[in-house]
Design an enzyme around this catalytic site. Sequence first.
Site, PDB file in Angstrom:
ATOM      1  CG  HIS A  42      10.736  27.728  10.674  1.00 47.28           C
ATOM      2  ND1 HIS A  42      10.498  28.995  11.163  1.00 47.28           N
ATOM      3  CD2 HIS A  42       9.638  27.003  11.000  1.00 47.28           C
ATOM      4  CE1 HIS A  42       9.306  29.046  11.715  1.00 47.28           C
ATOM      5  NE2 HIS A  42       8.762  27.838  11.656  1.00 47.28           N
ATOM      6  N   GLY A  44      12.034  31.517  11.321  1.00 46.75           N
ATOM      7  CA  GLY A  44      11.101  32.193  12.237  1.00 46.75           C
ATOM      8  C   GLY A  44      11.502  31.960  13.685  1.00 46.75           C
ATOM      9  CG  HIS A  45      11.204  28.045  15.403  1.00 48.54           C
ATOM     10  ND1 HIS A  45      11.030  27.222  14.308  1.00 48.54           N
ATOM     11  CD2 HIS A  45      10.100  27.881  16.175  1.00 48.54           C
ATOM     12  CE1 HIS A  45       9.873  26.579  14.428  1.00 48.54           C
ATOM     13  NE2 HIS A  45       9.280  26.964  15.545  1.00 48.54           N
ATOM     14  CD  GLN A  69       0.928  22.722  21.498  1.00 48.66           C
ATOM     15  OE1 GLN A  69       1.517  22.991  22.540  1.00 48.66           O
ATOM     16  NE2 GLN A  69       1.061  23.453  20.402  1.00 48.66           N
ATOM     17  CE  LYS A 157       2.498  30.528  10.432  1.00 51.56           C
ATOM     18  NZ  LYS A 157       1.808  29.565  11.248  1.00 51.56           N
ATOM     19  CG  ASP A 158       1.577  30.198  15.891  1.00 53.28           C
ATOM     20  OD1 ASP A 158       0.855  29.423  15.268  1.00 53.28           O
ATOM     21  OD2 ASP A 158       2.824  30.190  15.781  1.00 53.28           O
ATOM     22  CD  GLN A 161       1.293  29.359  20.557  1.00 53.36           C
ATOM     23  OE1 GLN A 161       0.920  28.204  20.485  1.00 53.36           O
ATOM     24  NE2 GLN A 161       2.471  29.754  20.101  1.00 53.36           N
ATOM     25  CG  LEU A 192       9.725  31.168   7.237  1.00 57.32           C
ATOM     26  CD1 LEU A 192      11.142  31.247   7.811  1.00 57.32           C
ATOM     27  CD2 LEU A 192       9.762  30.430   5.910  1.00 57.32           C
TER      28      LEU A 192
HETATM   29  P1  AMP Z   1       6.133  26.210  17.250  1.00 59.48           P
HETATM   30  O1  AMP Z   1       7.430  25.470  17.196  1.00 59.48           O
HETATM   31  O2  AMP Z   1       5.319  26.102  16.004  1.00 59.48           O
HETATM   32  O3  AMP Z   1       5.348  25.918  18.511  1.00 59.48           O
HETATM   33  O4  AMP Z   1       6.519  27.752  17.340  1.00 59.48           O
HETATM   34  C1  AMP Z   1       7.349  28.228  18.360  1.00 59.48           C
HETATM   35  C2  AMP Z   1       7.321  29.736  18.353  1.00 59.48           C
HETATM   36  O5  AMP Z   1       7.819  30.204  17.102  1.00 59.48           O
HETATM   37  C3  AMP Z   1       5.903  30.296  18.504  1.00 59.48           C
HETATM   38  O6  AMP Z   1       5.950  31.433  19.359  1.00 59.48           O
HETATM   39  C4  AMP Z   1       5.558  30.678  17.095  1.00 59.48           C
HETATM   40  O7  AMP Z   1       4.606  31.721  17.008  1.00 59.48           O
HETATM   41  C5  AMP Z   1       6.905  31.140  16.567  1.00 59.48           C
HETATM   42  N1  AMP Z   1       6.922  31.122  15.102  1.00 59.48           N
HETATM   43  C6  AMP Z   1       6.533  30.105  14.298  1.00 59.48           C
HETATM   44  N2  AMP Z   1       6.617  30.477  12.999  1.00 59.48           N
HETATM   45  C7  AMP Z   1       7.060  31.767  13.002  1.00 59.48           C
HETATM   46  C8  AMP Z   1       7.342  32.709  11.970  1.00 59.48           C
HETATM   47  N3  AMP Z   1       7.185  32.424  10.678  1.00 59.48           N
HETATM   48  N4  AMP Z   1       7.796  33.931  12.348  1.00 59.48           N
HETATM   49  C9  AMP Z   1       7.953  34.253  13.649  1.00 59.48           C
HETATM   50  N5  AMP Z   1       7.704  33.397  14.663  1.00 59.48           N
HETATM   51  C10 AMP Z   1       7.262  32.177  14.347  1.00 59.48           C
END
Ligand code: AMP
Length: 295
Positions: A42, A44-45, A69, A157-158, A161, A192
């Site tokens: 999305h 965010g990514h 995980q 967001k995380d 983590q 997001l």
């Molecule tokens: P994930 O695919 O959920 O493992 O997330 C991959 C990366 O995208 C991680 O570093 C998340 O923290 C980051 N991420 C997920 N959602 C957002 C967001 N809304 N805004 C910024 N980074 C995000």
Amino acid sequence: MPFPDRAEIQVAESVQSVRDAVSRAKWSGHRVGFVPTMGALHVGHVSLIERARRECGYVAVSIFVNPTQFGPNEDFNRYPRPRDADLAMCRDAGADLVFYPTVETMYPVGHRTFVEVAGLSEILEGAIRPGHFRGVTTVVTKLFNIVQADRAYFGQKDYQQQSVIRVMARELDMPTDVVTCETIRDPDGLALSSRNAYLSESERKSGLALSRALRLAERLAGEGELDIPTLESAMRNELENTPGVTLEYAVIVNHESMRELTAAEPRMVALVAARVGSTRLIDNMILRLPSGTIT
Ligand code: AMP
């Protein structure tokens, strides 16, 4: 001309092909940026990939739904895996390479080596999801070793983590710099998340309580409210008074150690986690006090 031709994106499924591509990029003098993800991408990514694009000559993204995980009753099997849409988003955001390994590539039968950041992995998210961060730190270590990037980009967001990964990279002398990027939200405030796809329309409305609670704490702190229990109970009330929301935690922690605070500090983070229907949502905000309040 950009390197390589931007219209092309390489999809690598083996460790060796990632190593070869990154070696070529480094040999050409490029700084290598890396964005690890689980896909279902999305905006965010995309913001992480675009930041990497701005700062690095070569950008690698990994898409891997990491089984280690996920807890036994979590959503590993139903986690969305829209491969074509994900690859198109990586290409449009300017990635040069997508590492798309299989579970067998990352965890050959008999895999038995794990990486763990003691303490920090057991509180908050780690208390609710035992073993989660052990899976995260193990896979990120493997990905860092495979990609050997100069910089890796993670979302605020995380929050926990990125904290755990930052500590791991520092304590294990990993040569990859950890960069944390701001949380991207929908205009109504919802952070997001790939898991937002699980929410019905009414659940999505309920989910807005997380960012509302955080904004409330942010506003109160900004107005000079320094009493931590008052700030925490304001967040808890907001969440508990929203139908459809089951509160898990609403706390204020030190920005580095993530220990829960009893007295205000200049750099604090408010963290919330709640269930909306069967979906877990987390969010956080850095709290800024009025300048000169405490030093
Ligand atoms: P994930 O695919 O959920 O493992 O997330 C991959 C990366 O995208 C991680 O570093 C998340 O923290 C980051 N991420 C997920 N959602 C957002 C967001 N809304 N805004 C910024 N980074 C995000």
